[in-house]
Design a protein around this motif. Structure first.
Motif, PDB file in Angstrom:
ATOM      1  N   ARG B  67       0.843  -1.218   0.000  1.00 46.07           N
ATOM      2  CA  ARG B  67       0.000   0.000   0.000  1.00 46.07           C
ATOM      3  C   ARG B  67       0.871   1.257   0.000  1.00 46.07           C
ATOM      4  O   ARG B  67       0.616   2.204  -0.753  1.00 46.07           O
ATOM      5  CB  ARG B  67      -0.885   0.037   1.257  1.00 46.07           C
ATOM      6  N   ASP B  68       1.898   1.245   0.863  1.00 50.43           N
ATOM      7  CA  ASP B  68       2.802   2.406   0.909  1.00 50.43           C
ATOM      8  C   ASP B  68       3.468   2.623  -0.440  1.00 50.43           C
ATOM      9  O   ASP B  68       3.616   3.754  -0.905  1.00 50.43           O
ATOM     10  CB  ASP B  68       3.879   2.199   1.985  1.00 50.43           C
ATOM     11  N   ARG B  71       1.128   4.242  -2.845  1.00 51.25           N
ATOM     12  CA  ARG B  71       0.911   5.675  -2.573  1.00 51.25           C
ATOM     13  C   ARG B  71       2.094   6.507  -3.043  1.00 51.25           C
ATOM     14  O   ARG B  71       1.940   7.662  -3.411  1.00 51.25           O
ATOM     15  CB  ARG B  71       0.675   5.890  -1.074  1.00 51.25           C
ATOM     16  N   ARG B  72       3.282   5.921  -2.989  1.00 48.29           N
ATOM     17  CA  ARG B  72       4.470   6.669  -3.423  1.00 48.29           C
ATOM     18  C   ARG B  72       4.631   6.652  -4.935  1.00 48.29           C
ATOM     19  O   ARG B  72       5.413   7.422  -5.480  1.00 48.29           O
ATOM     20  CB  ARG B  72       5.725   6.072  -2.775  1.00 48.29           C
TER      21      ARG B  72
END
Lengths: 191, 148
Positions: B67-68, B71-72
């Motif tokens: 998920r991170d 997002r990046r």
């Protein structure tokens, strides 16, 4: 739908790199690294400023006429508090002072030398130019006697007397004595 | 504990990478997320309390890392309708919620049952079942429309 999902992200059988995992595990996490760097910067930049702030002398300051290169400080032994700062009076025969806890009167000023000059500078400390004075006895408002400290500062040629305990505000008078315990002069503290 | 993590890594790396790639939307990001996730698991292994299985605990870390990574990820230049994730033709994934997508990926790519998915995503097995059914229905309908 299964077929579509199979095509969406095909399975890859490439070998992994466990050593890379262990290398990454040993590395400091980025967030913690940022915190460490921020703390180090704050310590380097803020430390001296905090030190200056905490050790800043917020008491009364010596007058500009004082020779600031030769300042003497009297500290109350019991509490560790600074009671008085004194320095030679530039271009004058006398001294300048800054008296802490001077609840009335002048907390700072300069005193010209007179042969027998003596006075309280605060409820806790005073001076005399009489070099014969080596001890003193204080009398409290209650009538009890209390010993106080006497110290001559050779650089200033002034003898200071000051309280030893935390209760000198009850001082009523001070007898200045010579080596033979003769009372040379009695000072009364005027509130 | 590190040995158990290494064994899990070697046994199920393709599944971890596949799910992470699907969530992150990019294969390189997904693979990197798996490496980071296992590094985190090694680093925080003492915080594993043993309430559930080690694999579910690792899955949760992998999903979070993916998920991170997503997002990046820079925003794609092409419109969403033509996005292909670099692997397949037209994909109606945008019709699914984030949770629906993750449950679909964990179920189909990692072959996890409802209980394991629930543990990995910190939700109830009932929620997993209901969400998966809704996601399947949406996908079937979208795929039918694409074919016609």
């Amino acid at each position: 739908m299964n077929e579509w999902l199979e095509q969406l992200v095909p399975r890859h059988e490439e070998r992994g790199d466990w050593d890379d995992v262990l290398r990454r595990a040993r590395r400091l996490p980025r967030r913690r690294l940022v915190l460490v760097v921020a703390f180090a910067v704050a310590a380097l930049a803020g430390g001296p400023a905090l030190g200056v702030m905490l050790t800043r002398d917020r008491g009364p300051q010596l007058p500009p006429e004082a020779d600031h290169s030769r300042v003497s400080v009297l500290i109350q032994p019991v509490s560790g508090r600074i009671l008085l700062k004194a320095a030679p009076w530039k271009s004058h025969d006398g001294f300048c002072y800054a008296a802490f806890f001077a609840f009335s009167g002048r907390p700072a000023g300069c005193v010209a030398r007179t042969p027998r000059g003596a006075a309280f500078l605060s409820p806790l400390a005073g001076y005399t130019f009489d070099s014969r004075v080596v001890s003193a006895r204080a009398t409290l408002v209650s009538g009890r006697h209390a010993s106080i400290l006497v110290r001559r500062l050779p650089g200033l040629s002034v003898t200071f007397f000051y309280s030893r305990s935390r209760l000198p505000m009850l001082l009523s008078r001070v007898e200045l004595r010579d080596a033979g315990t003769n009372t040379l002069r009695t000072l009364r503290y005027r509130r | 504990m590190v040995d158990e993590l290494e064994a899990l890594y070697r046994a199920k790396l393709p599944e971890f990478r596949r799910v992470a790639t699907a969530i992150a939307g990019d294969r390189d990001l997904g693979c990197d997320a798996v490496q980071e996730a296992f590094a985190t698991a090694v680093r925080k292994r003492r915080s594993f309390r043993g309430d559930g299985t080690l694999e579910a605990w690792v899955w949760r870390i992998v999903v979070n890392a993916a998920r991170d990574a997503r997002r990046r990820r820079p925003a794609p230049a092409e419109p969403a309708e033509t996005r292909t994730n670099g692997h397949a033709p037209v994909v109606p994934l945008d019709l699914l919620t984030e949770r629906q997508r993750e449950i679909v990926f964990l179920h189909y790519y990692a072959d996890l049952d409802y209980a394991a998915i629930a543990e990995a995503l910190a939700i109830s097995p009932g929620t997993v079942g209901a969400t998966l059914n809704a996601a399947r229905a949406t996908l079937r309908q979208a795929l039918e429309e694409v074919r016609t």
